[in-house]
Design a protein around this motif. Structure first.
Motif, short mmCIF file in Angstrom:
data_model
loop_
_atom_site.label_atom_id
_atom_site.label_comp_id
_atom_site.label_asym_id
_atom_site.label_seq_id
_atom_site.Cartn_x
_atom_site.Cartn_y
_atom_site.Cartn_z
N PRO A 197 1.26 -1.72 0.00
CA PRO A 197 0.43 0.11 0.01
C PRO A 197 0.96 1.06 0.44
CG PRO A 197 -1.41 -1.49 1.35
CD PRO A 197 0.19 -2.16 0.69
N TYR A 198 2.19 0.89 0.24
CA TYR A 198 2.78 2.03 0.25
C TYR A 198 3.35 2.54 -0.99
CZ TYR A 198 3.29 2.05 5.27
OH TYR A 198 2.61 2.62 7.03
N VAL A 199 3.34 1.59 -1.55
CA VAL A 199 4.29 1.80 -3.37
C VAL A 199 3.15 1.19 -4.32
CG1 VAL A 199 6.04 0.23 -4.61
CG2 VAL A 199 6.25 0.66 -1.69
N ALA A 200 2.29 0.87 -4.17
CA ALA A 200 1.35 0.73 -5.51
C ALA A 200 0.11 0.93 -4.93
CB ALA A 200 2.43 -0.89 -6.09
N PRO A 201 -0.62 1.54 -5.70
CA PRO A 201 -1.96 1.26 -5.07
C PRO A 201 -3.23 0.52 -5.50
CG PRO A 201 -1.92 3.09 -7.18
CD PRO A 201 -0.38 2.48 -6.45
N THR A 202 -3.05 -0.03 -6.55
CA THR A 202 -3.32 -1.05 -7.64
C THR A 202 -2.83 -2.54 -6.97
OG1 THR A 202 -3.01 -1.13 -9.11
CG2 THR A 202 -4.55 0.38 -8.91
N LYS A 214 15.41 -3.80 -3.30
CA LYS A 214 14.71 -3.00 -4.54
C LYS A 214 14.52 -1.43 -3.64
CE LYS A 214 10.76 -5.34 -6.89
NZ LYS A 214 10.91 -5.72 -8.60
N TYR A 215 15.29 -0.78 -4.71
CA TYR A 215 15.55 0.63 -3.71
C TYR A 215 14.44 1.68 -3.94
CZ TYR A 215 21.11 0.31 -4.92
OH TYR A 215 21.45 -0.29 -4.79
N MET A 216 14.05 2.25 -3.63
CA MET A 216 12.76 3.40 -2.57
C MET A 216 13.19 4.81 -2.57
SD MET A 216 10.98 2.41 1.11
CE MET A 216 12.40 2.23 1.88
N SER A 217 12.46 5.54 -2.47
CA SER A 217 12.58 6.78 -1.72
C SER A 217 12.81 6.87 -0.82
CB SER A 217 11.65 8.16 -2.53
OG SER A 217 10.67 7.81 -2.10
N ASN A 218 13.92 8.41 -0.74
CA ASN A 218 13.92 8.91 0.98
C ASN A 218 12.80 9.26 1.33
OD1 ASN A 218 16.92 8.45 0.21
ND2 ASN A 218 18.07 10.62 0.27
N LYS A 219 12.10 10.07 0.93
CA LYS A 219 10.45 10.23 1.24
C LYS A 219 9.57 8.94 1.52
CE LYS A 219 6.19 12.73 -0.24
NZ LYS A 219 5.33 11.21 0.15
N LEU A 220 9.53 8.27 0.95
CA LEU A 220 9.28 6.94 0.95
C LEU A 220 9.54 6.06 2.82
CD1 LEU A 220 6.63 4.63 0.42
CD2 LEU A 220 8.21 3.45 -0.61
N GLY A 221 10.34 6.51 2.63
CA GLY A 221 11.33 5.45 3.86
C GLY A 221 10.82 6.67 5.24
N GLU A 222 10.69 7.63 5.11
CA GLU A 222 10.28 8.57 6.04
C GLU A 222 8.94 8.25 6.58
OE1 GLU A 222 8.07 11.58 8.06
OE2 GLU A 222 7.87 11.01 5.59
N GLU A 223 8.07 7.90 5.33
CA GLU A 223 6.40 7.73 5.80
C GLU A 223 6.43 6.42 6.42
OE1 GLU A 223 4.24 7.86 2.27
OE2 GLU A 223 5.17 9.88 1.89
N LEU A 225 8.54 4.39 8.28
CA LEU A 225 9.58 4.15 9.20
C LEU A 225 8.57 5.76 10.42
CD1 LEU A 225 12.79 4.93 9.29
CD2 LEU A 225 11.82 3.25 10.10
N PHE A 226 7.81 6.66 9.99
CA PHE A 226 7.04 7.37 10.39
C PHE A 226 6.01 6.18 11.22
CE2 PHE A 226 2.65 9.96 11.41
CZ PHE A 226 3.47 11.23 12.16
N ASP A 227 4.92 6.08 10.73
CA ASP A 227 3.59 4.98 10.87
C ASP A 227 4.66 3.67 11.63
OD1 ASP A 227 2.44 5.80 8.91
OD2 ASP A 227 2.23 4.70 7.78
N ILE A 228 5.02 3.26 12.05
CA ILE A 228 6.01 2.29 12.40
C ILE A 228 6.13 2.73 14.05
CG2 ILE A 228 8.50 0.92 12.78
CD1 ILE A 228 8.94 0.79 10.32
#
Length: 268
Positions: A197-202, A214-223, A225-228
């Motif tokens: 759900p953090y990456v692909a809406p469908t 796989k690599y992901m953005s720093n912004k996504l990492g923040e989201e 970790l914030f939820d965790i």
């Protein structure tokens, strides 16, 4: 070792007798009066015991002191070098890694706190160790797994760790990434958020493939970790998650959010 009463030679004041001595100071009586010296440092340049056995013990003590000072100096130097590295390295905006941990590998990952990058699946480097070239000291390894027999949409986040402070992916030729000694998280089964759900809406886009990471953005990492850190974790784990989040934001130069705040829009 007993020094009081022993004869001693000073390279300027001449012969004397030890009249006082403790862990930091030695007192010597010379013909012109008593003098105080730092112990055992004064034996480096000024003092020599007449008793050769006692002098050997002093020499051994001096060697230990020199070794301790050198160790402290090297530790300080290393800390300063790491601090400079953390302050000056160029941040990759896609510098975070997500790992696929097979169910039978989960226990080993958390017991060793390390992951493998796997190998290249195609091209001229096919079969060789995959070099995590995007990863730097600001990088996180997000650990995910898909339970055996479950569809890909059931991939869960089971933990995370920051890389070591001096980690440079370009030099990781064995493909093994080890966790930071402090910033690491293992989530209990009841608090393992779904990954996709953090990456692909469908569901059609929720495909992992055969790669280990796989690599992901720093912004996504923040989201993530914030939820965790906002999960109803036990006190110890919640504190660990909060420290992890703050460390991650500091290294990635991302403003920290607090409970109730919406994600910030970042411009890279």
């Amino acid at each position: 070792m007993q020094l009081i009463g022993k004869a001693i030679q000073h390279n300027v004041l001449g012969r004397g007798i030890v009249t006082g001595w403790n862990e930091t100071k030695i007192t010597i009586c010379f013909p012109e009066g008593e003098k105080h010296f730092i112990y055992p440092d004064a034996f480096t340049n000024f003092l020599t015991l007449k008793d050769k056995t006692a002098q050997k013990q002093i020499n051994k003590l001096l060697d230990e002191h020199r070794a301790l000072k050198e160790a402290k100096f090297q530790a300080l130097k290393k800390m300063q070098e790491r601090k400079a590295l953390l302050n000056n390295f160029k941040i990759s905006t896609q510098g975070q890694a997500v790992f696929d941990i097979k169910p039978d590998q989960v226990e080993g990952v958390f017991s060793t706190w390390s992951v493998s990058t796997g190998s290249y699946l195609s091209g001229s480097s096919q079969g060789e160790v995959r070099i995590p070239e995007r990863m730097k000291p600001h990088s996180m390894c997000l650990l995910t797994t898909r339970p055996a027999g479950q569809p890909e949409m059931e991939r869960h986040i089971i933990g995370a760790f920051m890389v070591e402070e001096d980690f440079l992916g370009d030099y990781c030729h064995n493909g093994i990434i080890r966790a930071h000694p402090e910033h690491r998280l293992q989530l209990p089964p009841e608090h393992q958020n779904l990954f996709w759900p953090y990456v692909a809406p469908t569901s059609e886009r929720r495909i992992w493939g055969r790669v280990a990471l796989k690599y992901m953005s720093n912004k996504l990492g923040e989201e993530i970790l914030f939820d965790i850190k906002e999960l109803p974790l036990c006190d110890e784990l919640k504190e660990c998650a909060d420290l992890f989040y703050r460390y991650y934001c500091k290294l990635n130069r991302i403003p920290q959010r607090y409970e109730g705040e919406d994600p910030v829009t970042y411009h890279y």
